[in-house]
Structure formats: structure tokens, C-alpha cells
Motif scaffolding. Sequence first.
Motif, PDB file in Angstrom:
ATOM      1  N   PRO A   1      -1.910   3.968   9.487  1.00  0.00           N
ATOM      2  CA  PRO A   1      -1.686   2.733   8.734  1.00  0.00           C
ATOM      3  C   PRO A   1      -1.268   1.549   9.604  1.00  0.00           C
ATOM      4  O   PRO A   1      -1.627   0.406   9.321  1.00  0.00           O
ATOM      5  CB  PRO A   1      -0.566   3.109   7.763  1.00  0.00           C
ATOM      6  CG  PRO A   1      -0.723   4.565   7.568  1.00  0.00           C
ATOM      7  CD  PRO A   1      -1.209   5.104   8.873  1.00  0.00           C
ATOM      8  N   SER A   2      -0.511   1.844  10.678  1.00  0.00           N
ATOM      9  CA  SER A   2      -0.015   0.736  11.520  1.00  0.00           C
ATOM     10  C   SER A   2      -1.156  -0.064  12.147  1.00  0.00           C
ATOM     11  O   SER A   2      -0.954  -1.214  12.547  1.00  0.00           O
ATOM     12  CB  SER A   2       0.908   1.281  12.605  1.00  0.00           C
ATOM     13  OG  SER A   2       0.227   2.268  13.345  1.00  0.00           O
ATOM     14  N   SER A   3      -2.348   0.530  12.245  1.00  0.00           N
ATOM     15  CA  SER A   3      -3.451  -0.193  12.881  1.00  0.00           C
ATOM     16  C   SER A   3      -4.389  -0.848  11.854  1.00  0.00           C
ATOM     17  O   SER A   3      -5.421  -1.397  12.215  1.00  0.00           O
ATOM     18  CB  SER A   3      -4.244   0.754  13.790  1.00  0.00           C
ATOM     19  OG  SER A   3      -4.871   1.735  12.993  1.00  0.00           O
ATOM     20  N   LEU A   4      -4.014  -0.787  10.567  1.00  0.00           N
ATOM     21  CA  LEU A   4      -4.885  -1.365   9.529  1.00  0.00           C
ATOM     22  C   LEU A   4      -4.371  -2.732   9.088  1.00  0.00           C
ATOM     23  O   LEU A   4      -3.160  -2.992   9.137  1.00  0.00           O
ATOM     24  CB  LEU A   4      -4.930  -0.442   8.299  1.00  0.00           C
ATOM     25  CG  LEU A   4      -5.392   1.009   8.504  1.00  0.00           C
ATOM     26  CD1 LEU A   4      -5.328   1.762   7.179  1.00  0.00           C
ATOM     27  CD2 LEU A   4      -6.810   1.049   9.061  1.00  0.00           C
ATOM     28  N   SER A   5      -5.303  -3.576   8.623  1.00  0.00           N
ATOM     29  CA  SER A   5      -4.900  -4.868   8.063  1.00  0.00           C
ATOM     30  C   SER A   5      -4.393  -4.642   6.639  1.00  0.00           C
ATOM     31  O   SER A   5      -4.574  -3.538   6.073  1.00  0.00           O
ATOM     32  CB  SER A   5      -6.101  -5.806   8.037  1.00  0.00           C
ATOM     33  OG  SER A   5      -7.041  -5.334   7.082  1.00  0.00           O
ATOM     34  N   GLY A   6      -3.796  -5.685   6.047  1.00  0.00           N
ATOM     35  CA  GLY A   6      -3.266  -5.559   4.686  1.00  0.00           C
ATOM     36  C   GLY A   6      -4.343  -5.150   3.692  1.00  0.00           C
ATOM     37  O   GLY A   6      -4.135  -4.271   2.849  1.00  0.00           O
TER      38      GLY A   6
ATOM     39  N   LEU B   1     -16.934   4.840  -0.394  1.00  0.00           N
ATOM     40  CA  LEU B   1     -16.921   4.009  -1.612  1.00  0.00           C
ATOM     41  C   LEU B   1     -16.046   2.763  -1.427  1.00  0.00           C
ATOM     42  O   LEU B   1     -16.412   1.667  -1.862  1.00  0.00           O
ATOM     43  CB  LEU B   1     -16.408   4.851  -2.783  1.00  0.00           C
ATOM     44  CG  LEU B   1     -16.324   4.172  -4.137  1.00  0.00           C
ATOM     45  CD1 LEU B   1     -17.737   4.036  -4.732  1.00  0.00           C
ATOM     46  CD2 LEU B   1     -15.455   4.984  -5.093  1.00  0.00           C
ATOM     47  N   VAL B   2     -14.891   2.926  -0.778  1.00  0.00           N
ATOM     48  CA  VAL B   2     -13.989   1.769  -0.599  1.00  0.00           C
ATOM     49  C   VAL B   2     -14.251   1.065   0.741  1.00  0.00           C
ATOM     50  O   VAL B   2     -13.517   0.146   1.114  1.00  0.00           O
ATOM     51  CB  VAL B   2     -12.496   2.167  -0.708  1.00  0.00           C
ATOM     52  CG1 VAL B   2     -12.192   2.744  -2.074  1.00  0.00           C
ATOM     53  CG2 VAL B   2     -12.086   3.132   0.401  1.00  0.00           C
ATOM     54  N   GLY B   3     -15.269   1.509   1.450  1.00  0.00           N
ATOM     55  CA  GLY B   3     -15.643   0.850   2.704  1.00  0.00           C
ATOM     56  C   GLY B   3     -14.676   1.102   3.844  1.00  0.00           C
ATOM     57  O   GLY B   3     -14.472   0.253   4.714  1.00  0.00           O
ATOM     58  N   MET B   4     -14.065   2.289   3.850  1.00  0.00           N
ATOM     59  CA  MET B   4     -13.088   2.584   4.900  1.00  0.00           C
ATOM     60  C   MET B   4     -13.434   3.855   5.686  1.00  0.00           C
ATOM     61  O   MET B   4     -12.588   4.378   6.416  1.00  0.00           O
ATOM     62  CB  MET B   4     -11.694   2.759   4.274  1.00  0.00           C
ATOM     63  CG  MET B   4     -11.044   1.471   3.816  1.00  0.00           C
ATOM     64  SD  MET B   4     -10.768   0.308   5.172  1.00  0.00           S
ATOM     65  CE  MET B   4      -9.509   1.167   6.085  1.00  0.00           C
TER      66      MET B   4
ATOM     67  N   GLU C   1      -7.193  -3.617   4.330  1.00  0.00           N
ATOM     68  CA  GLU C   1      -7.650  -2.238   4.610  1.00  0.00           C
ATOM     69  C   GLU C   1      -6.658  -1.223   4.043  1.00  0.00           C
ATOM     70  O   GLU C   1      -7.057  -0.210   3.467  1.00  0.00           O
ATOM     71  CB  GLU C   1      -7.810  -2.041   6.122  1.00  0.00           C
ATOM     72  CG  GLU C   1      -9.038  -2.746   6.684  1.00  0.00           C
ATOM     73  CD  GLU C   1      -9.155  -2.600   8.203  1.00  0.00           C
ATOM     74  OE1 GLU C   1     -10.286  -2.482   8.699  1.00  0.00           O
ATOM     75  OE2 GLU C   1      -8.098  -2.618   8.885  1.00  0.00           O
ATOM     76  N   LYS C   2      -5.374  -1.534   4.217  1.00  0.00           N
ATOM     77  CA  LYS C   2      -4.352  -0.613   3.682  1.00  0.00           C
ATOM     78  C   LYS C   2      -4.505  -0.482   2.170  1.00  0.00           C
ATOM     79  O   LYS C   2      -4.414   0.614   1.618  1.00  0.00           O
ATOM     80  CB  LYS C   2      -2.946  -1.149   3.991  1.00  0.00           C
ATOM     81  CG  LYS C   2      -2.484  -0.928   5.415  1.00  0.00           C
ATOM     82  CD  LYS C   2      -1.081  -1.467   5.572  1.00  0.00           C
ATOM     83  CE  LYS C   2      -0.679  -1.523   7.016  1.00  0.00           C
ATOM     84  NZ  LYS C   2       0.592  -2.192   7.228  1.00  0.00           N
TER      85      LYS C   2
ATOM     86  N   ALA D   1       0.812  -1.220   0.000  1.00  0.00           N
ATOM     87  CA  ALA D   1       0.000   0.000   0.000  1.00  0.00           C
ATOM     88  C   ALA D   1       0.851   1.278   0.000  1.00  0.00           C
ATOM     89  O   ALA D   1       0.463   2.289  -0.567  1.00  0.00           O
ATOM     90  CB  ALA D   1      -0.922   0.003   1.218  1.00  0.00           C
ATOM     91  N   HIS D   2       2.026   1.193   0.629  1.00  0.00           N
ATOM     92  CA  HIS D   2       2.929   2.346   0.702  1.00  0.00           C
ATOM     93  C   HIS D   2       2.204   3.600   1.185  1.00  0.00           C
ATOM     94  O   HIS D   2       2.274   4.666   0.549  1.00  0.00           O
ATOM     95  CB  HIS D   2       3.564   2.633  -0.660  1.00  0.00           C
ATOM     96  CG  HIS D   2       4.596   1.622  -1.062  1.00  0.00           C
ATOM     97  ND1 HIS D   2       5.711   1.348  -0.320  1.00  0.00           N
ATOM     98  CD2 HIS D   2       4.659   0.807  -2.146  1.00  0.00           C
ATOM     99  CE1 HIS D   2       6.429   0.423  -0.924  1.00  0.00           C
ATOM    100  NE2 HIS D   2       5.805   0.068  -2.020  1.00  0.00           N
TER     101      HIS D   2
END
Lengths: 344, 228
Positions: free
Chosen positions: B143-148, B132-135, B150-151, B94-95
Motif C-alpha cells: 500500500p505504501s507505494s500506491l497513490s490514493g 476489473l478494478v484496473g489494478m 489506487e488504494k 482505504a485502510h
Amino acid sequence: MNMAWKEMKKNKARFLILGSIVFLVSLLTFIISGLANGLSHDNAGLIKDLPPGQFYMTEDAEEMYNLSKINSETQDAMLTSHENAVALSIQLGFINDESDKQRSVAFVTSTDTDLFEQVSSGEVILDRSLEEEGIKIGDILTNNQHHGTFVVKGFVDQKKYSHAPVAFISTEDYQEIYRTSEMQLIFIPELETAQEFTGLQSYSNQEFLQTIPSYSAEQMSLNMIVWFLIVISGMLFAIFFYMMNVQKIGLYGILKAIGVKTSALFRMMWTKMVVITVIALGISIAGSQLFNSLAPNGMPFNLSIQTTVQLSLIFLLIGFIGATLSGIQIKKVEALQAIQQGEV
Amino acid sequence: MELFAMEGISKTFINGELKEDVLKGINLSLNVGEVTALTGASGSGKSTLLTIAAGLQDATDGIIHFNGKNLTTMSSEQIRKIRASEFGFVFQFAHLVPFLTVEEQLLLMLDVAEIKLKKIEKKKEVNRILTLVGMDHRKSSYPSSLSGGEKQRVAIARAIIHKPKVLFADEPTASLDSKRSIDIMVLIRDITKNYNITTLMVTHDEEMLKYTDRVIRMVDGLVFAGSN
């Protein structure tokens, strides 16, 4: 969006460490600078307070003013040709107070001038440090080489020479103590370019200071420490930002790929550098000025706001150079490299 | 409708005396509202072609047409401006910027693309894309608290927030499990259709090709066109 501020907010501990190091290094620099300036005044306050001009001593004295003896014809000719010129002598010696305690002083005498204190025979004006040691106006002081006594007429601030408090005495008393009728030096104020006088060597104020034993060695050592600390702080910035940039090469690459300008990445780094340095220097300036006001009287410490501001600007400049040098990596990083790397 | 086309693109890497022709005169055009997948074995040149198309590296020879302009004759600053405002990127990882929240990642992209909106309008747009992307429920997260997965959704949101004309996706599902990979592919396909984006995607995962409109198979620097 202020990315620099957001990064600092998210990584408080990391930037707090850098800020603390900059604070400590700058505080140390300010204190050593204050000490250098204080010692400089302690060593040569008498000379440093004079307006710019030219000192003259005999050539054969070979830069040791206490060996200089200017004959009366030359002295009269110079004092006549330059109406604001003054002949003076300075010699280290001792003076005994009323309890017969011996104190080291620098005896100074001069021809009539506003630049140095003038007293009549049998009188003395002392540096205020002796007042703090218990000597009062009206006290009777003596000297082993002088047949009479000296009545203390007053005190003056910041008049020291070779770390000894100055004692202004009359020319007659000086000549009796040192058994000489010749003056050592002639000072012509406001004389920008040195004029030639036969048998005499000219010195600017700064050059004359260097002839004072221990002055240049003392100042050189302290100034060297100050400059080392400034260079170290620059290197600290360079190393710290280098380490941070190395860790973020991938991120920078991605940001470049999505269209962030390289200049924006540099601005982000400079903003962090400036914020950290300004906060650290602000605390450091406050700390050093507090130290300036609380330092014990006996400590030769003198830190002006002007010196502090000058040093702070140098710190900012060096920090900027250090951070910019480390930022060369940002310029070099290719978006493509970052994409081919793993997660940042 | 054709928005993006490449003519005779070749790329040769020279390393000392070694000369390697990675792309050998590729012609390819991309259609608006379609997801075009580049697939092929490792070393076939698909990622090189994508990065050349995206203006991230130069071709040795050939022309790239985008929206009536020739990218190959543009300065690096002109290409950067196009990347910032008219292209969107999704990578294998995701960078995301680690010190920005999900919402800030998208606001940053709006700034980079120099989108002239008021702050409140920018925030509204961010909310819309995150929904739209469900986030939208994670907009204040780092970012450190998101899953792959989600990122990657946030990365897709970042890639489309500024309404790009072309979306480049380099192995966008390679770091995800199969369920999340399908979710991401469906999202990319839907966005491409609904926003009339031209999408060029690299993948080596045959399963993901089901969600694309066209598949370009690459072998040794040459293309073999096909379609779904």
C-alpha cells in the motif's frame, strides 16, 4: 493466511530489535543462572550430591553445625537404629603441599558409608580442583595440627564445601587435628519425615544448605537477578506489543469491521511473540551452552540443559502473559472508532 | 427487488444529562443492483445510519431486515459472520493492511469470508477482480507505494472479492481529487450493476450523486427520499 509472518517479513528491523533484546536478556539470565548454579555447587557440592534425607545436629548448636557435638551414646543409638545412617564432621582448615604451600580445604570425615569417601589413617582423597592446581596421586601433604603426613590416594569430582575443595580424611586423623572425639552431624538418607531424637534438631537437605554461611545470601541475590530479568523480559513484550497495538488500533478496527475475528487478531499477536521468543531463546541457549563448554575451569559455572529448558518455558509464559495483557486493547477497539479515524 | 430494509430506526446518544436524537424513526429499503446515496449536511445522521445498517453499531429502536433475517435480534458473532461473508465495506480512507501486498489484501478477505476455494482458484479470482478494478499490474505492490486512487481501487476490490450482497461505502471519494473521485464512482456503479449488488453510500459531494440511482437526503435525523 499467516498475517503474523507477513508482518514480521515486512517489518524485519522492528522485530529484529525486539528479538535482539529478548536474546540479550535471556542470554544474561542463562549465564547468571549458570553462575548461581555453579556457585551453589562450589559452595555445597558435597551436600547437594547427597540423596534426600535428614541431617541432625545438637539443639544448642543453634543451626551452626560446627558448634554441634553429638555424644557417642546418641550417635551409637542412631547408627544402630538406622543402618544406613552416617555420622560426619566438616571443618575448614589448611593443608600444606610438598613445596609447603598452604591450601585451604574442608576436612570431611565420616563413619563407614558409601556416601562419603573412606580412607585409612594417613591417607587423603581430594577434590579434583586440587589436581588441576598441581597436586598428584602419591604426593605427601601435611597439616600443622597433625603429627604425621597424608598420602594423596585419589581425586573426586565436584566435592566442594563453602567454596573450598574437600579433603576426605580418616576419623582418627580428624580427631587429632581438631582435638575432638565427637562428630558434628548425623545424616539419615531416605528419611522423608524427620524423627525426634532427644537434644537433636533435624534439617532436610535444603534446610541444611541454608545453614552454610553465605550460601543463602549468595543464592538469594543471584536468583533475585534471574527473576528480575525474567520479569523485565515479560514487561518488554508487554510494552513492545502495547506500542505496536496502539499504532494499529485503526487497522484492527477496520479488520474487525470487515469481519476478522478478535481471536484471529490475538492469534496473530501470539504467533509473533512465539516466533520471536523461540528464535531468540534458541540462539541464546546455543550461546549459553557454548559459554558453558568454554568457561575457564576456575569459573564456577554450571548450566544444565534442564535448567535452560525450564527458564525458556518461563520466558515463553511470561512473554505470552505480557503480550496478552497488551492485547486487551485489541479486544476493546471498536470498528466504528477506526472508521472515523484517518488512514492507518 | 428488495433485499435490505430498515423500519423505524432511531438512535439516541446520551452523554450525561444531554440526550441527542440523531436518527428519528427512519424507514428505508434498498434495491438490488442500485446505488443508493445518503447525503446531507454534517451532523444530519447519514454516517450513523450507514454504520447501523452495516451492523457496526446498534440502533436504539427499529428493525433491520436483510435477506429475510432480522439483524437487530442477532448476536454480535452472527452479525460478524454476515459482515464477513455478505457485506462489503469501502471507507473514506482505504485502510489497507500495510504489510500485505495488493494480492494478499484480497486473499485475506477470501479467508475472512471463509470462501472454500483451492489456493490456485483463489489467486485466479483475485486476478480477475484486480483486472476489473484496473489494478492487476500492481498486485505485488504494498500500500505504501500506491497513490490514493489506487488504494481506493484496491479497497473496492477487497470489498467485492467475496461477492457480497450489500456494499457499504462511507465517503469513498472524500480523500480523492475530482478526476479520481469520478473514476471510483463509475467503478462502484458498474460493479453494483454487473454483480447485482445492493449499494448504500454516504457522500456529501453533490457531484458524485450523478453516478447513483437514488438519493436520500437527510436533515436532522429524518430522510427525504428522492431519485436520480
